[in-house]
Design an enzyme around this catalytic site. Structure first.
Site: not given
Ligand code: ADP
Ligand code: AMP
Length: 213
Positions: A13, A88, A127, A160, A171
Site C-alpha cells: 500500500k 482497519r 522491508r 521497523r 499483525r
C-alpha cells in the site's frame, strides 16, 4: 477523489501510494505513519499508541478515528486523499462513512491489494523504510540505489521493530480477524476493486490506475 487502499501489512500500500498520490494530486494519509510521527515527537498520542504498535495490535478505534478525522479536515485534503492503513475495523469504516455523510461526501473507491501470507512475510522481513519520508524499500525485490540510503531524499533506511517475525504473525492475525471483514463491507457498497498485488510494482500500479480511471 477519496480512495482507500485496503490490504494486509506488507501488501504494498505504501509503495503504491507514494506514486499514486502524485498522479492524483491528493495527499497520502497513512495512519501508521501518523502514529510513528507522534511517537518520534513524544506526544501523548504517540506514547498511547506505542504499546499497541509494539504488540502488533490495533490502537483503539476512538483514538485512531479522532486522529484520522482531524487529518482529513486539513485544507490539503479538501478535494480528496488516499488512505493507507485506515480503516482497519468495521467500527472505523462506519465512523468514516458517518463523518463523510455529514458533509454529503462518500468514499469513492476501495482498492484491495491482494497478496498471499507467505509473500507478506517475505516482504515484511526484508522491508527497509526511510526515516525521513517513509518510502519503503525491499532488500531483494525493491532495493535502493545505494545501500542504506533513500533514493528520494538520501534519508537513512531502518527496519521497523514491528516487522520482526513474532509481531508480523500477530499483525497478520489481526488483519484476518478485524480488517478482512471490510472486504464484504465495501463489496456491499459496490465500490471495491480487487487487484493482484503479487505482480511487479509497475504492473500493480498500472492495475490500480486502470481501476481508478
Ligand atoms: P504496506 O504499506 O502495505 O505495509 P509496503 O508498501 O511497505 O507495504 O511494502 C512492503 C514491502 O514489500 C516493502 O519492502 C516493499 O518494497 C515491498 N513491495 C511492495 N510492493 C511489492 C511488489 N509488487 N513486489 C515485491 N515487493 C514489493
Ligand atoms: P502500519 O504502518 O499501517 O503497518 O501500522 C503500524 C501500526 O500502527 C499497526 O500495527 C497498529 O498498531 C497501528 N495502526 C495503524 N493504523 C491503524 C488503524 N487504522 N487502527 C488501529 N491501529 C492502527
Amino acid at each position: 477523489m477519496r480512495i482507500i487502499l485496503l490490504g494486509a501489512p506488507g501488501a504494498g500500500k505504501g509503495t503504491q501510494a507514494a506514486t499514486l498520490h502524485e498522479h492524483l494530486n491528493a495527499p497520502h494519509i497513512a495512519t501508521g505513519d501518523l502514529f510513528r510521527a507522534a511517537l518520534s515527537q513524544g506526544t501523548p498520542l504517540g506514547l498511547e499508541a506505542k504499546s499497541y504498535m509494539d504488540r502488533g495490535e490495533l490502537v483503539p478505534d476512538d483514538v485512531t478515528v479522532r486522529m484520522l478525522l482531524e487529518r482529513i479536515s486539513q485544507p490539503d485534503a479538501a478535494d480528496g486523499y488516499i488512505l493507507d492503513g485506515f480503516p482497519r475495523s468495521l467500527a472505523q469504516a462506519e465512523a468514516l462513512d458517518e463523518a463523510l455523510k455529514s458533509h454529503n461526501e462518500t468514499v469513492d473507491k476501495v482498492l484491495l491489494v491482494d497478496v498471499s501470507e507467505d509473500e507478506l512475510v517475505r516482504r515484511l522481513s526484508g522491508r527497509w523504510i526511510c526515516r525521513a519520508c517513509q518510502t519503503p524499500y525491499h532488500a531483494v525485490s525493491n532495493p535502493p540505489k545505494t545501500e542504506g540510503m533513500c533514493d528520494a531524499d538520501g534519508g537513512e533506511l531502518y527496519q521497523r521493530d514491528d516487522d520482526k517475525p513474532e509481531t508480523v504473525r500477530n499483525r497478520l492475525g489481526v488483519y484476518r480477524d478485524q480488517t478482512a471483514p471490510l472486504i464484504d463491507y465495501y463489496t456491499a457498497q459496490e465500490i471495491l476493486t480487487s487487484i493482484n498485488g503479487e505482480q511487479e510494482i509497475d504492473v500493480v500500479r498500472a492495475d490500480l490506475l486502470a481501476a481508478i480511471n
